[in-house]
Design a protein around this motif. Structure first.
Motif, PDB file in Angstrom:
ATOM      1  N   HIS A   1       7.599 -49.180  32.528  1.00 33.23           N
ATOM      2  CA  HIS A   1       7.511 -49.708  31.163  1.00 33.23           C
ATOM      3  C   HIS A   1       7.331 -51.215  31.055  1.00 33.23           C
ATOM      4  O   HIS A   1       6.936 -51.696  30.008  1.00 33.23           O
ATOM      5  CB  HIS A   1       8.746 -49.292  30.353  1.00 33.23           C
TER       6      HIS A   1
ATOM      7  N   LYS B   1       7.446 -39.515  34.145  1.00 37.27           N
ATOM      8  CA  LYS B   1       8.380 -40.617  34.407  1.00 37.27           C
ATOM      9  C   LYS B   1       9.752 -40.102  34.851  1.00 37.27           C
ATOM     10  O   LYS B   1      10.243 -40.471  35.911  1.00 37.27           O
ATOM     11  CB  LYS B   1       8.522 -41.476  33.141  1.00 37.27           C
TER      12      LYS B   1
ATOM     13  N   ASP C   1      11.116 -37.460  24.320  1.00 35.52           N
ATOM     14  CA  ASP C   1      11.653 -38.749  24.756  1.00 35.52           C
ATOM     15  C   ASP C   1      12.203 -39.563  23.590  1.00 35.52           C
ATOM     16  O   ASP C   1      13.404 -39.627  23.356  1.00 35.52           O
ATOM     17  CB  ASP C   1      10.546 -39.519  25.502  1.00 35.52           C
TER      18      ASP C   1
ATOM     19  N   VAL D   1       2.181 -46.119  29.454  1.00 37.99           N
ATOM     20  CA  VAL D   1       3.196 -45.760  30.457  1.00 37.99           C
ATOM     21  C   VAL D   1       2.526 -45.123  31.685  1.00 37.99           C
ATOM     22  O   VAL D   1       2.922 -45.369  32.829  1.00 37.99           O
ATOM     23  CB  VAL D   1       4.258 -44.814  29.844  1.00 37.99           C
TER      24      VAL D   1
ATOM     25  N   HIS E   1       1.544 -45.536  23.422  1.00 34.54           N
ATOM     26  CA  HIS E   1       2.667 -45.846  24.310  1.00 34.54           C
ATOM     27  C   HIS E   1       2.586 -44.997  25.596  1.00 34.54           C
ATOM     28  O   HIS E   1       2.664 -45.530  26.705  1.00 34.54           O
ATOM     29  CB  HIS E   1       3.989 -45.599  23.582  1.00 34.54           C
TER      30      HIS E   1
ATOM     31  N   GLU F   1       5.793 -39.442  29.759  1.00 31.91           N
ATOM     32  CA  GLU F   1       7.253 -39.642  29.821  1.00 31.91           C
ATOM     33  C   GLU F   1       7.908 -38.543  30.672  1.00 31.91           C
ATOM     34  O   GLU F   1       8.927 -38.778  31.318  1.00 31.91           O
ATOM     35  CB  GLU F   1       7.874 -39.666  28.419  1.00 31.91           C
TER      36      GLU F   1
HETATM   37 ZN   LIG Z   1       8.489 -44.809  26.898  1.00 31.45          ZN
END
Ligand SMILES: [Zn+2]
Ligand SMILES: NC(=O)c1ccc[n+]([C@@H]2O[C@H](COP(=O)([O-])OP(=O)(O)OC[C@H]3O[C@@H](n4cnc5c(N)ncnc54)[C@H](O)[C@@H]3O)[C@@H](O)[C@H]2O)c1
Length: 389
Positions: free
Chosen positions: A262, A203, A152, A282, A278, A200
């Motif tokens: 986010h 996501k 990512d 997320v 992070h 991610e």
């Molecule tokens: Zn991110």
């Protein structure tokens, strides 16, 4: 009225390469990449290494040194690699930016030289920012060393640091010269960092690709057991789905599809004093937004359950107390204020990505705060149940 219009288009392109053992003597990828730049003579390299990587790969500096020595007509290593603190502290300490700028100045790194940055997303963001502002831009080669940065953060165009307790407040959009993902680095990651990057991947799967979601779901055990081949597959697919061509690379619009989950994640990172990674934030942010999507009738219940199960089965938390402490949209110290900060960061109208089915995102411009609060309560309860069994 007199005016002069300036009108130009700048084409950008760069490659993300996948390899193993980048600085092994017989791996010519790095040498070939630099040699193909059309420059004559030696190219100066300023190498920056994340301290976490440096600790776990004590041979790395010597390997780089030996590699560069092999091709004296191509490279000039201007100094020993500069080691900077790994993780979010590197984005919270502005003096590091000045320190690296000074190195650029001292060793005469110019726009035809290279900053080669080896590290996790945080160090890449910080040092990438230096590369973007020194001389208004020196060439940056990113060598991401975490799952998250390989699938990512490292493959995109953003750089930056945190300021005023806000994530990524200072930064630039600037494409790298190239990105090189070396799988070997991932073997030394702590389990939480191995896991964090999977968030991610979920996501992009949730907003764009149901098949990818099913693939992750089918292979949870392999992923949790650190299967290299499966992880490689996940990273490649995720990085590929992040493709920005034809999109809005410099975020001129108000929409940020890839920022699904986010708005709260960024706020949770700062509310937990960056104790959450992070990717971990997320995972919570996505759990929150899919629960909200379900509560407002966008997402069917069985799909909502599937998503939360996947997130939890991978070992992510879906709730931390900071989610509902002093729940107040007016205060800057709550998760909800993240909504406004998110809008402010992007500019324009509030635009939040939700999902209406697995693989299909949908943007909304309004969030019902009482429903969001209900979503938080549900996550809290579900997390407690998980801890009891
Ligand atoms: Zn991110
Ligand atoms: N620029 C973007 O588009 C973008 C996108 C997503 C996230 N991000 C940023 O990325 C950052 C998170 O990055 P991250 O998840 O890579 O974590 P990280 O950079 O915070 O690194 C986590 C920890 O892992 C260590 N580490 C790194 N590589 C290692 C290795 N190979 N072996 C052992 N330890 C290693 C680091 O030293 C650090 O302690 C956040 O600041 C986030 O905002 C940026």
């Amino acid at each position: 009225m007199k005016f002069i219009k300036q009108d130009f288009i700048v084409p950008f392109s760069y490659y993300t390469y996948f390899t193993e053992g980048l600085f092994k003597p017989d791996n010519l990828l790095f040498k070939d990449l630099i040699e193909a730049d059309g420059e004559k003579g030696k190219r100066k390299l300023l190498v920056v290494i994340d301290s976490g990587v440096n600790d776990k790969h004590p041979q790395l500096q010597q390997e780089i040194f030996d590699y560069v020595q092999q091709f004296p007509h191509v490279f000039e290593l201007v100094t020993a690699p500069v080691v900077v603190p790994g993780g979010e502290p590197s984005k919270n300490d502005e003096s590091l930016v000045h320190y690296l700028l000074k190195e650029v100045e001292e060793y005469g790194i110019c726009r035809h030289s290279y900053m080669v940055v080896i590290g996790g997303g945080a160090v890449l963001d910080m040092a990438g920012y230096v590369a973007a502002i020194a001389h208004r831009g020196v060439r940056l080669i990113r060598i991401p060393t975490t799952v998250l940065s390989q699938n990512d953060s490292g493959v995109g165009v953003k750089n930056g640091i945190n300021a005023f307790e806000k994530k990524n407040f200072i930064g630039t959009f600037r494409p790298p010269y190239a990105v090189i993902n070396d799988m070997e680095f991932l073997t030394t990651l702590r389990m939480r960092d191995w896991r964090a990057g999977i968030a991610e991947a979920i996501k992009v799967a949730l907003i764009k690709d149901k098949k990818f979601f099913d693939l992750i779901r089918k292979n949870v055990t392999l992923l949790v057991n650190r299967d290299k081949e499966m992880m490689q597959k996940l990273i490649y697919r995720c990085a590929d789905l992040k493709h920005i061509a034809g999109g809005d690379p410099f975020e001129n619009g108000s929409s940020r599809p890839l920022d699904f989950g986010h708005w709260s994640a960024h706020k949770l990172e700062s509310l937990t004093a960056y104790k959450l990674r992070h990717g971990e934030a997320v995972a919570i942010g996505m759990a929150l937004d899919v629960t909200y999507s379900y509560l407002v009738g966008l997402l069917p219940e069985n799909e909502w359950e599937k998503i939360l199960d996947l997130i939890q089965n991978l070992g992510f938390k879906i709730y931390v107390p900071q989610l509902d402490e002093t729940f107040d949209a007016q205060s800057s110290n709550t998760v909800l204020s993240g909504l406004n900060e998110f809008r402010e960061h992007l500019g324009g109208e509030l635009t939040i990505m939700l999902i209406e089915s697995i693989g299909k995102g949908i943007e909304v411009n309004h969030i019902d705060i009482s429903v969001m609060k209900e979503a938080i309560d549900i996550l809290k309860e579900r997390e407690e149940v998980k801890l009891m069994v």
